[in-house]
Every structure is written in structure tokens, then in C-alpha cells.
Design a protein around this motif. Sequence first.
Motif, mmCIF file in Angstrom:
data_model
loop_
_atom_site.group_PDB
_atom_site.id
_atom_site.type_symbol
_atom_site.label_atom_id
_atom_site.label_comp_id
_atom_site.label_asym_id
_atom_site.label_seq_id
_atom_site.Cartn_x
_atom_site.Cartn_y
_atom_site.Cartn_z
ATOM 1 N N ALA A 184 -23.701 -48.273 37.104
ATOM 2 C CA ALA A 184 -23.355 -47.698 38.360
ATOM 3 C C ALA A 184 -21.825 -47.534 38.427
ATOM 4 O O ALA A 184 -21.134 -46.614 38.971
ATOM 5 C CB ALA A 184 -23.988 -48.343 39.623
ATOM 6 N N ALA A 185 -21.201 -48.764 38.090
ATOM 7 C CA ALA A 185 -19.675 -48.658 38.140
ATOM 8 C C ALA A 185 -18.834 -47.557 37.176
ATOM 9 O O ALA A 185 -17.863 -47.224 37.179
ATOM 10 C CB ALA A 185 -19.001 -50.100 37.630
ATOM 11 N N SER A 186 -19.754 -47.147 36.142
ATOM 12 C CA SER A 186 -19.014 -46.019 35.414
ATOM 13 C C SER A 186 -19.040 -44.687 36.024
ATOM 14 O O SER A 186 -18.739 -43.586 35.424
ATOM 15 C CB SER A 186 -19.873 -45.940 34.006
ATOM 16 N N ARG A 187 -19.933 -44.507 37.109
ATOM 17 C CA ARG A 187 -20.119 -43.422 37.778
ATOM 18 C C ARG A 187 -19.292 -43.196 38.848
ATOM 19 O O ARG A 187 -18.710 -44.101 39.412
ATOM 20 C CB ARG A 187 -21.533 -43.086 38.244
ATOM 21 N N THR A 188 -18.691 -41.726 39.078
ATOM 22 C CA THR A 188 -18.016 -41.745 40.343
ATOM 23 C C THR A 188 -18.618 -41.763 41.647
ATOM 24 O O THR A 188 -19.796 -41.169 41.732
ATOM 25 C CB THR A 188 -17.129 -40.275 40.248
ATOM 26 N N LYS A 189 -18.265 -42.524 42.523
ATOM 27 C CA LYS A 189 -19.068 -42.903 43.475
ATOM 28 C C LYS A 189 -18.983 -41.498 44.388
ATOM 29 O O LYS A 189 -17.909 -40.983 44.516
ATOM 30 C CB LYS A 189 -18.144 -43.981 44.554
ATOM 31 N N SER A 195 -15.923 -39.949 46.683
ATOM 32 C CA SER A 195 -14.528 -40.684 46.469
ATOM 33 C C SER A 195 -13.647 -39.732 45.972
ATOM 34 O O SER A 195 -12.310 -40.179 45.742
ATOM 35 C CB SER A 195 -15.017 -41.953 45.181
ATOM 36 N N LEU A 196 -13.950 -38.635 45.550
ATOM 37 C CA LEU A 196 -12.836 -37.634 45.344
ATOM 38 C C LEU A 196 -12.429 -36.610 46.440
ATOM 39 O O LEU A 196 -13.411 -36.437 47.487
ATOM 40 C CB LEU A 196 -13.456 -36.778 44.203
ATOM 41 N N SER A 197 -11.200 -36.714 46.707
ATOM 42 C CA SER A 197 -10.878 -35.740 47.902
ATOM 43 C C SER A 197 -10.024 -34.585 47.428
ATOM 44 O O SER A 197 -9.430 -34.686 46.449
ATOM 45 C CB SER A 197 -10.095 -36.668 48.939
ATOM 46 N N LYS A 198 -10.000 -33.591 48.173
ATOM 47 C CA LYS A 198 -9.287 -32.267 47.922
ATOM 48 C C LYS A 198 -7.977 -32.486 48.713
ATOM 49 O O LYS A 198 -7.726 -32.733 49.642
ATOM 50 C CB LYS A 198 -10.004 -31.190 48.386
ATOM 51 N N ASP A 199 -6.816 -32.420 47.521
ATOM 52 C CA ASP A 199 -5.588 -32.133 48.153
ATOM 53 C C ASP A 199 -5.111 -30.961 48.637
ATOM 54 O O ASP A 199 -5.308 -29.961 48.492
ATOM 55 C CB ASP A 199 -4.507 -32.712 47.048
ATOM 56 N N GLY A 257 -23.101 -44.111 41.756
ATOM 57 C CA GLY A 257 -21.947 -45.060 41.517
ATOM 58 C C GLY A 257 -22.041 -46.080 42.242
ATOM 59 O O GLY A 257 -21.165 -46.968 42.540
ATOM 60 N N GLU A 258 -23.280 -46.633 42.747
ATOM 61 C CA GLU A 258 -23.385 -47.545 43.631
ATOM 62 C C GLU A 258 -24.754 -48.419 43.615
ATOM 63 O O GLU A 258 -25.784 -47.735 43.173
ATOM 64 C CB GLU A 258 -23.315 -47.383 45.113
#
Length: 183
Positions: free
Chosen positions: A171-176, A179-183, A103-104
Motif C-alpha cells: 500500500a505504501a508503494s502505491r500513490t494515494k 494525493s496528486l494535484s494539478k498546478d 495506497g492505504e
Amino acid sequence: MKKSLEVKDIVAVGIGTAVFVILFKFIAIPTGIPNTEIQVAYGFLALMSVLYGPVAGFLIGFIGHTIKDFTTYGSAWWSWIICSGILGYALGIIGRKINLEEGELSKKQMIHFNIWQVVANAIIWIGIAPVLDILIYAEPANKVFTQGVLSFFVNTIAVGVVGTLLMKAYAASRTKKGSLSKD
């Protein structure tokens, strides 16, 4: 670097080749010099070569250009077909440190990629293509070097503008990564 093609790479070569042929055949802007056009397909080849590597890039460029020549002219112009394959291979090597799936696409990566794609395009279109034209087809040197220099400029622009925009969009269409975090 990968030593063999995986199934996803083979599928990418098939789909990439089909898209390359369509772009190469139907979205070409004439330059005024015979058989020399601005080909946005080389920008697409840059994206596919960075995503799937040099072997896939070579195959997409080589097979795609071959199909385009046969369906357009009824025969192949092998010197330039070989060069389209070499360009795909070179773009895959140049882009080997770029991981669009994360994603970058940093400014530094874009600059590095574009400096080296200019070098690759110069070697291929100003050097290899005209020499092969002379060796294979006994073409006049002044004609093929003129075509080669023009092709260098237009293909460099196509890869630099279209290729960079496609890579940035992908790259912008991919998840960086991270970037996802667990709540």
C-alpha cells in the motif's frame, strides 16, 4: 465480487504460485512436530489474495502447495493442499474491502483483517485439516489435531505478521488516491 478471472489475475496466479512454492519450500522454520513448519508463504498468500481476490488466492494456495508436495515428497497430501486453497479463498473474501491499490491500509482495516484471518485459520487448521486427514488417510486423531492446533498458531502468526507487513509495504508503494494535484 468478480465472477471470472481476468488476464492480470491469471498472470498473478502463475507468478504468485511460483513465489509461494519457493517460499513454502525454502523458507520454512521447523516446529519440532513432524510435517508442521512455520510457513512465511502464507503471509505472501494473504497479500496475493487481498490483491487479486478469493479465486486467485485459492488457486495460488492449492496449486502452490501441490507443486511443493510433489517436488519435495514425490506425492501430495491432499487434505492440507485443499486447506491451503481454502485459506487463500478465505483471505480473499476477508480482504475484499481492502483496496491496497489506493495506497492505504488503515489500522481499522488491519485489525478487521487480522481478527477474521484468526477465525479462518482456526476453522481451517483446527477443524477441516484434521478431519480430512482422518477421512482421507485414516490418520490418528491425536496426531492430526496436535498438528492442526500448531498449524493454526504458526499460520495465524505468519499471516498476521508477514501478511500485514507485506500489505502495508505494498500500500505504501502505491500513490494515494487524491494525493496528486494539478498546478
